[in-house]
Design a protein around this motif. Structure first.
Motif, PDB file in Angstrom:
ATOM      1  N   VAL A  38       0.882  -1.232  -0.105  1.00  0.00           N
ATOM      2  CA  VAL A  38      -0.144  -0.127   0.083  1.00  0.00           C
ATOM      3  C   VAL A  38       0.804   1.222  -0.042  1.00  0.00           C
ATOM      4  O   VAL A  38       0.655   2.370  -0.610  1.00  0.00           O
ATOM      5  N   ALA A  39       1.986   1.261   0.969  1.00  0.00           N
ATOM      6  CA  ALA A  39       2.811   2.363   0.878  1.00  0.00           C
ATOM      7  C   ALA A  39       3.507   2.606  -0.542  1.00  0.00           C
ATOM      8  O   ALA A  39       3.630   3.821  -1.056  1.00  0.00           O
ATOM      9  N   VAL A  79      12.156   4.576   8.622  1.00  0.00           N
ATOM     10  CA  VAL A  79      13.162   4.127   7.482  1.00  0.00           C
ATOM     11  C   VAL A  79      12.745   3.811   6.566  1.00  0.00           C
ATOM     12  O   VAL A  79      12.935   4.239   5.363  1.00  0.00           O
ATOM     13  N   LEU A  80      11.578   2.906   6.263  1.00  0.00           N
ATOM     14  CA  LEU A  80      11.001   2.417   5.029  1.00  0.00           C
ATOM     15  C   LEU A  80      10.487   3.701   4.243  1.00  0.00           C
ATOM     16  O   LEU A  80      10.752   3.795   3.096  1.00  0.00           O
ATOM     17  N   ALA A  81       9.503   4.509   5.112  1.00  0.00           N
ATOM     18  CA  ALA A  81       9.025   5.713   4.535  1.00  0.00           C
ATOM     19  C   ALA A  81      10.123   6.544   3.986  1.00  0.00           C
ATOM     20  O   ALA A  81       9.702   7.108   2.905  1.00  0.00           O
ATOM     21  N   SER A  82      11.015   6.922   4.564  1.00  0.00           N
ATOM     22  CA  SER A  82      12.281   7.723   4.164  1.00  0.00           C
ATOM     23  C   SER A  82      12.691   7.220   3.018  1.00  0.00           C
ATOM     24  O   SER A  82      13.023   7.933   1.903  1.00  0.00           O
ATOM     25  N   LEU A  83      12.913   6.028   2.795  1.00  0.00           N
ATOM     26  CA  LEU A  83      13.797   5.241   1.723  1.00  0.00           C
ATOM     27  C   LEU A  83      12.749   5.288   0.491  1.00  0.00           C
ATOM     28  O   LEU A  83      13.252   5.733  -0.687  1.00  0.00           O
ATOM     29  N   ILE A  84      11.509   5.294   0.696  1.00  0.00           N
ATOM     30  CA  ILE A  84      10.443   5.275  -0.334  1.00  0.00           C
ATOM     31  C   ILE A  84      10.477   6.696  -0.781  1.00  0.00           C
ATOM     32  O   ILE A  84      10.489   6.882  -2.026  1.00  0.00           O
ATOM     33  N   PHE A  85      10.243   7.881  -0.004  1.00  0.00           N
ATOM     34  CA  PHE A  85      10.249   9.078  -0.212  1.00  0.00           C
ATOM     35  C   PHE A  85      11.603   9.520  -1.327  1.00  0.00           C
ATOM     36  O   PHE A  85      11.374  10.365  -2.094  1.00  0.00           O
ATOM     37  N   ALA A 140      23.789   8.255  -5.052  1.00  0.00           N
ATOM     38  CA  ALA A 140      24.604   9.050  -4.124  1.00  0.00           C
ATOM     39  C   ALA A 140      23.479  10.309  -3.614  1.00  0.00           C
ATOM     40  O   ALA A 140      23.418  10.556  -2.408  1.00  0.00           O
ATOM     41  N   SER A 141      22.809  11.022  -4.536  1.00  0.00           N
ATOM     42  CA  SER A 141      21.888  11.879  -3.946  1.00  0.00           C
ATOM     43  C   SER A 141      20.548  11.541  -3.266  1.00  0.00           C
ATOM     44  O   SER A 141      20.324  12.031  -2.468  1.00  0.00           O
ATOM     45  N   ILE A 142      20.059  10.428  -3.736  1.00  0.00           N
ATOM     46  CA  ILE A 142      19.041   9.443  -2.994  1.00  0.00           C
ATOM     47  C   ILE A 142      19.710   9.136  -1.603  1.00  0.00           C
ATOM     48  O   ILE A 142      18.698   9.467  -0.603  1.00  0.00           O
ATOM     49  N   LEU A 161      18.656  11.327   4.713  1.00  0.00           N
ATOM     50  CA  LEU A 161      19.163  11.729   5.977  1.00  0.00           C
ATOM     51  C   LEU A 161      18.010  12.849   6.434  1.00  0.00           C
ATOM     52  O   LEU A 161      17.461  12.574   7.642  1.00  0.00           O
ATOM     53  N   PRO A 162      17.834  13.644   5.778  1.00  0.00           N
ATOM     54  CA  PRO A 162      16.828  14.728   6.350  1.00  0.00           C
ATOM     55  C   PRO A 162      15.387  14.198   6.556  1.00  0.00           C
ATOM     56  O   PRO A 162      14.740  14.375   7.614  1.00  0.00           O
ATOM     57  N   THR A 163      14.859  13.300   5.606  1.00  0.00           N
ATOM     58  CA  THR A 163      13.493  12.645   5.784  1.00  0.00           C
ATOM     59  C   THR A 163      13.544  11.694   6.738  1.00  0.00           C
ATOM     60  O   THR A 163      12.379  11.234   7.547  1.00  0.00           O
ATOM     61  N   LEU A 164      14.736  11.079   7.233  1.00  0.00           N
ATOM     62  CA  LEU A 164      14.521  10.385   8.609  1.00  0.00           C
ATOM     63  C   LEU A 164      14.264  11.313   9.819  1.00  0.00           C
ATOM     64  O   LEU A 164      13.651  10.913  10.902  1.00  0.00           O
TER      65      LEU A 164
END
Length: 273
Positions: free
Chosen positions: A29-30, A187-193, A210-212, A217-220
């Protein structure tokens, strides 16, 4: 929100056991919500550009940014988030929208400082390891036309922060935390974002990766502060302030010291937008 491994009561009153099936469903779903938000938004941006082009309107970089802000950020991200809440018969309280308390204002300040500190650290690592990063397409457009940043600075607070956080923290992270402990959901939400920015990054795949990595980092920080406060306004403000600071830095540098623009850390152009 809770990190307790037992079933938890979500804001919509649904009790969710953390079984492998529940985890797989939450993750699916995410992903669907994330891809749906950007897919709907990009489709509307393309249609909007085609309609305006057919009407004889010149699609300038500034107009492209405006279309993206309105159709991708507001309608795409915001629309998919609200549609999902409606589908689940949840009201907006599911994501938690409250006037920040004094304590939450302190969290906003701390989160803002932490986000920028992580960016600086990432920039140092990229420089020391001689790792190339890929700039965001929005940042590249602004580098060609610095006035675009003057639009993006207030848009960071009014549109980008609120609507991206509504979808990715308020809905995606919340949905994941129904089946996972809070740290895993963050962590998962940050990786997806961060991953959905892949197609908005220029350069080689290695530079994009590298940019991803920098974007994670800030999304965590956004996700952690949302978990601590259960108030979507907190990560929205941090996200908005973080982006606005980088847009301001880019504008001032390009406007008043254009010769130094190439000296900006590559990580600065890796914006979570």
């Amino acid at each position: 929100m809770s990190s307790d491994p037992t079933p938890v009561d979500r804001p919509d009153g649904v009790e969710a056991p953390r079984s492998p099936r529940a985890v797989a469903r939450a993750f699916a779903v995410a992903i669907l919500l994330s891809t749906g938000g950007i897919g709907v938004g990009l489709f509307l941006v393309i249609v909007g550009a085609l309609v305006l082009g057919a009407a004889g309107v010149e699609i300038t970089p500034l107009l492209e940014i405006i279309l993206s802000l309105v159709l991708l950020t507001v309608v795409g991200f915001g629309g998919v988030a609200l549609a999902y809440l409606r589908y689940r018969d949840c009201d907006i309280d599911y994501v938690g929208i409250n006037m920040p308390s004094i304590r939450e204002v302190a969290y906003v300040i701390a989160g803002y400082v932490a986000s920028l500190a992580l960016l600086i650290m990432a920039g140092v690592v990229l420089a020391v390891t001689n790792t190339e990063s890929a700039p965001n397409a929005v940042a590249e457009s602004g580098m060609q036309n610095p006035e675009i940043f003057l639009l993006l600075i207030p848009a960071s607070f009014l549109l980008i922060g609120p609507f991206e956080e509504l979808l990715y923290r308020g809905v995606v992270q919340n949905r994941l935390s129904e089946a996972l402990p809070a740290p895993a959901a963050i962590v998962l939400a940050s990786l997806i974002f961060a991953s959905i920015h892949f197609f908005s990054l220029a350069g080689a795949p290695r530079a994009q990766l590298a940019s991803i990595s920098v974007l994670v980092l800030p999304t965590l920080v956004f996700g952690t502060l949302y978990e601590l406060t259960d108030n979507i306004v907190v990560p929205a403000l941090i996200h908005g302030a973080y982006n606005a600071t980088l847009f301001s830095l880019l504008y001032v540098t390009l406007r008043f010291a254009p010769d130094d623009a190439t000296q900006l850390p590559e990580a600065v152009t890796a914006l979570p937008v």
